[in-house]
Design an enzyme around this catalytic site. Structure first.
Site, short mmCIF file in Angstrom:
data_model
loop_
_atom_site.label_atom_id
_atom_site.label_comp_id
_atom_site.label_asym_id
_atom_site.label_seq_id
_atom_site.Cartn_x
_atom_site.Cartn_y
_atom_site.Cartn_z
N ASP A 1 -7.27 -4.66 -1.09
CA ASP A 1 -7.87 -5.64 -2.00
C ASP A 1 -6.85 -6.65 -2.53
OD1 ASP A 1 -6.62 -3.67 -3.40
OD2 ASP A 1 -8.40 -2.98 -4.46
N LYS B 1 0.35 2.22 -15.56
CA LYS B 1 -0.47 1.68 -16.65
C LYS B 1 0.18 1.95 -18.04
CE LYS B 1 -4.81 1.63 -14.13
NZ LYS B 1 -4.56 2.19 -12.85
N ASP C 1 -4.99 -9.30 -6.99
CA ASP C 1 -5.82 -8.13 -6.71
C ASP C 1 -7.25 -8.58 -6.98
OD1 ASP C 1 -7.41 -5.90 -7.00
OD2 ASP C 1 -6.05 -4.82 -8.31
P1 GTP Z 1 -11.84 0.44 -7.63
O1 GTP Z 1 -11.90 -0.96 -7.10
O2 GTP Z 1 -11.66 0.51 -9.08
O3 GTP Z 1 -12.94 1.33 -7.11
O4 GTP Z 1 -10.55 1.08 -7.08
P2 GTP Z 1 -10.04 1.21 -5.63
O5 GTP Z 1 -10.00 2.66 -5.29
O6 GTP Z 1 -10.75 0.33 -4.68
O7 GTP Z 1 -8.63 0.60 -5.81
P3 GTP Z 1 -7.26 1.31 -6.14
O8 GTP Z 1 -6.49 0.27 -6.87
O9 GTP Z 1 -7.41 2.64 -6.73
O10 GTP Z 1 -6.69 1.50 -4.68
C1 GTP Z 1 -5.75 0.64 -4.10
C2 GTP Z 1 -6.09 0.40 -2.65
O11 GTP Z 1 -6.09 1.63 -1.94
C3 GTP Z 1 -7.45 -0.22 -2.44
O12 GTP Z 1 -7.35 -1.15 -1.39
C4 GTP Z 1 -8.31 0.94 -2.06
O13 GTP Z 1 -9.33 0.50 -1.16
C5 GTP Z 1 -7.32 1.85 -1.35
N1 GTP Z 1 -7.65 3.26 -1.54
C6 GTP Z 1 -7.74 3.91 -2.71
N2 GTP Z 1 -8.08 5.20 -2.49
C7 GTP Z 1 -8.21 5.33 -1.15
C8 GTP Z 1 -8.55 6.43 -0.29
O14 GTP Z 1 -8.83 7.53 -0.73
N3 GTP Z 1 -8.58 6.19 1.05
C9 GTP Z 1 -8.28 4.96 1.58
N4 GTP Z 1 -8.33 4.80 2.89
N5 GTP Z 1 -7.93 3.91 0.80
C10 GTP Z 1 -7.91 4.11 -0.55
#
Ligand code: GTP
Length: 364
Positions: A116, A167, A227
């Site tokens: 993202d 955080k 982001d």
């Molecule tokens: P939200 O948008 O709040 O649901 O969080 P997120 O899980 O999409 O984002 P976060 O900042 O926690 O994760 C950072 C990146 O890692 C994002 O691009 C997520 O898609 C990816 N990511 C997080 N958890 C996983 C996982 O369990 N598996 C995979 N493949 N990617 C993950």
């Protein structure tokens, strides 16, 4: 821009595209976060084009949420000039666990990035830094005004990481440099990541590597970074691209007054459009409509008589009645907005009317 240096083995990339996109809801109920349209193209397409521009052609997508949508769209990557491999998780494995799940494809230094993130970081320069430091892990660092919602990374004068704080509360902020979610890694560090277990880079692997005395470095950079995981940031990204504050390899840069129409767009001669604006195919814009960019209108949209649109992103198939006023908003696929309605600072989807979620108005 620098190419990734030769003759070393070509750099592979792992894109983490696993999260449910809870912060972007309700838009991501139907569209997984990596597929949300940015200037009418799925977000992930911009990331793939960016990597390809650095000759990173071998890309592994680490997927856990609705993988079929992404696999069906991108296939083997041939249409994008890259080779895509999928590492699909049965259950979300977290950032490090997801890369561990792709370990069989990784035999050399590789780049891993959060799916993202939109960035213009120079990966070739980051790789030169990584090699110069003989690092096992290099973490890209970006400077933000308020790091409290992010993970801060403290480094010494050589760039070696001393400490991570996730955080931090305002009193614990010791630096504004945050983890940008872009990493260069040596595959050997994956031996510390448990198999088939939820495990994170930020809270698990990286602090462990520090404890073990492994060389973990921070690479500060000042280029564009965002982001896009919240409605505000998503709108912001679209506007920044329209205003050329950010550049995507996928789209030609627009100048301030540009109005880019895809094929079969019908615009009534009395409608007024002030750029920058991107208008998808088969859109119909009725008489006296007033559109003031930055605005993105998806394909098959209908903009009614005397409607006013300002700083907005409309997805595909949106129908806007006559006399509507929309400002600082995102309208999801196939949403209908009734005549004379007004939406300001809101996200609207067919099932969720006027979810007012856009807190920070976009200004430029
Ligand atoms: P939200 O948008 O709040 O649901 O969080 P997120 O899980 O999409 O984002 P976060 O900042 O926690 O994760 C950072 C990146 O890692 C994002 O691009 C997520 O898609 C990816 N990511 C997080 N958890 C996983 C996982 O369990 N598996 C995979 N493949 N990617 C993950």
């Amino acid at each position: 821009m620098n190419w990734i240096e030769r003759p070393s083995a070509p750099l592979k990339a792992v894109i983490l595209v696993g999260g449910e996109g809870t912060r972007l809801r309700p838009l991501t109920y139907w569209t997984p976060k990596p597929m949300v349209p940015v200037l009418n193209r799925p977000f992930l397409e911009h990331t793939i084009a960016y990597l390809k521009n650095y000759r990173v052609n071998n890309i592994i997508l680490a997927l856990s949420y609705r993988p079929e949508v992404i696999q069906n769209y991108f296939g083997d990557g041939n249409n994008w000039g890259v080779q895509l491999t999928y590492a699909v998780e049965d259950n979300p494995l977290g950032t490090a666990g997801a890369v561990k799940n792709a370990e069989r494809y990784l035999d050399n230094t590789f780049v891993a990035l959060n799916g993202d993130i939109f960035t213009e970081i120079d990966i070739a320069d980051m790789l030169a830094f990584h090699r110069g430091k003989k690092a096992k892990v290099t973490i890209a660092l970006t400077w933000v005004d308020n790091p409290c919602a992010f993970g801060i990374v403290e480094t010494d004068s050589e760039g070696k990481v001393k400490r991570f704080v996730e955080k931090p509360s305002p009193s614990r902020v010791t630096t504004n440099w945050i983890n940008a979610g872009i990493y260069l890694l040596e595959p050997e560090v994956l031996k510390y990541v448990p198999t088939n277990t939820h495990y994170m880079f930020e809270k698990g692997l990286f602090p462990l590597l520090l404890e073990l005395g492994e060389p973990v470095y921070g690479y500060p950079f000042s280029g564009y970074w965002l982001d896009m995981g919240t409605p505000e940031q998503y709108l912001h990204l679209n506007c920044d691209l329209l205003l050329s504050k950010a550049k995507s390899t996928l789209v030609n840069s627009l100048s301030k007054d540009d109005v880019c129409c895809d094929k079969d767009v019908i615009i009534h001669p009395s409608a007024e459009i002030v750029g920058p604006a991107v208008i998808g195919s088969k859109c119909r814009i009725e008489q006296k409509a007033y559109i003031k960019g930055p605005v993105v209108i998806g394909p098959d949209c209908h903009i009614g008589d005397s409607t006013s649109l300002e700083v907005a992103v409309l997805w595909e198939g949106v129908k806007i009645g006559a006399g509507v006023s929309l400002k600082q908003c995102i309208i999801g696929t196939n949403t209908k907005i009734e005549a004379s309605d007004q939406v300001i600072n809101g996200v609207v989807t067919p099932a969720h009317t006027k979810v007012a979620q856009i807190k920070n108005t976009y200004s430029w």
